[in-house]
Design a protein around this motif. Sequence first.
Motif, PDB file in Angstrom:
ATOM      1  N   ARG A 181      31.344 -35.135  11.989  1.00  0.00           N
ATOM      2  CA  ARG A 181      30.037 -34.909  11.160  1.00  0.00           C
ATOM      3  C   ARG A 181      28.652 -35.295  12.890  1.00  0.00           C
ATOM      4  O   ARG A 181      28.745 -36.095  12.632  1.00  0.00           O
ATOM      5  N   ASP A 182      28.012 -33.766  13.139  1.00  0.00           N
ATOM      6  CA  ASP A 182      27.473 -33.951  14.724  1.00  0.00           C
ATOM      7  C   ASP A 182      26.686 -33.475  14.668  1.00  0.00           C
ATOM      8  O   ASP A 182      26.913 -32.220  15.140  1.00  0.00           O
ATOM      9  N   GLN A 183      25.420 -33.465  14.245  1.00  0.00           N
ATOM     10  CA  GLN A 183      24.103 -33.146  14.667  1.00  0.00           C
ATOM     11  C   GLN A 183      23.913 -31.795  15.819  1.00  0.00           C
ATOM     12  O   GLN A 183      23.290 -30.627  15.553  1.00  0.00           O
ATOM     13  N   GLU A 184      23.308 -32.918  16.695  1.00  0.00           N
ATOM     14  CA  GLU A 184      23.354 -32.462  17.930  1.00  0.00           C
ATOM     15  C   GLU A 184      24.483 -31.136  18.106  1.00  0.00           C
ATOM     16  O   GLU A 184      23.867 -30.333  19.161  1.00  0.00           O
ATOM     17  N   SER A 185      25.648 -31.241  17.911  1.00  0.00           N
ATOM     18  CA  SER A 185      26.905 -30.528  18.762  1.00  0.00           C
ATOM     19  C   SER A 185      26.915 -29.237  17.676  1.00  0.00           C
ATOM     20  O   SER A 185      27.798 -28.322  17.577  1.00  0.00           O
TER      21      SER A 185
END
Length: 350
Positions: free
Chosen positions: A278-282
């Motif tokens: 999980r990576d909010q930026e990508s």
Amino acid sequence: MNLLPSGICFYLSVAICWLTSRVDGSWWYMGTLGSQVMCDNIPGLINKQRQLCRQHPKVMQAIGAGIKDWIGECQHQFQNHRWNCNTMARDHNLFGRLLLRSSREAAFVYAISSAGVVHTLTRACSQGELQSCSCDPTKKGSSRDAKGTFDWGGCSDHVEHAMRFSQSFIDAKERKERDARALMNLHNNRAGRKAVKRFMSLECKCHGVSGSCSVRTCWLALADFRRTGDHLRRRYNGAVQVAMNQYGTGFTTAQRHFKRPSKNDLVYFEDSPDYCIRDQESGSVGTGGRVCNRTSRAVDSCEVMCCGRGYDTTRVSRTTKCECKFHWCCAVHCRDCNQEMDVHTCKAQT
């Protein structure tokens, strides 16, 4: 070079969620004033789009009703992959921050959504749901194909009308921006529209003594949207990474050995994340909790899907129909059988 769009185009923004929540059509019966008020309050539209919205409220309703079709097709195409075209229920747009990255996934989403709008409007025209269009009026008289002469008849799907409206409405914001990302979006939008037209087929009905087919009546028909989805998925697999040319007017290949993209290819600027965590930026939601196939060696395998994190196994009981027997004339009777099976799900990131 700034590859981030200054604004996600209408149909991928909160506006699409707004339209979807109103597809019951209740507000479209408020008259011209009501349509104007509602169109003025749809977030994310530019002036040209608002004008088209006010002029064609029924078309907007049709687009809103068709959204689920192309989202469903996107999710079908990627159901067994790390990125599975997942949507965000509470984000600023349906796909979260994924679309802020100029990746091949963003390219596919723009193409499949553009294709979905064309397919939806073409079908709505042929079914008489819109006053602004109907069957293709140019398909009259006689014509020829490889089998000989035929007469135009029936209702040919008016895909050209749908493509023109889709281009005018969807591309409006991108044409106003004209930056690198806007050019990428315009290219992929066009590839999506062309994909729908690509699978139009000639359907015919024979007339004559004893089915001799001495006279044929034919019409052009849309193919099932699955064919468009399959085609765009293949284009996704072969998408071309590009860079802006020195004049800022078009593309050049990012690497010399890459092929030059055609109008039917999907193009992208940036490499994709691996979508493992999980990576909010990508815009990656990760693969924790996703079901995987322990015996597979493909992309749905637990090894690939879980990105080496391992998986959990749960024993579940499922009820299926079994021992089905046909009874004359018109009935099939089955038993309900309980089946124990293992379900494997990827471990969450630690």
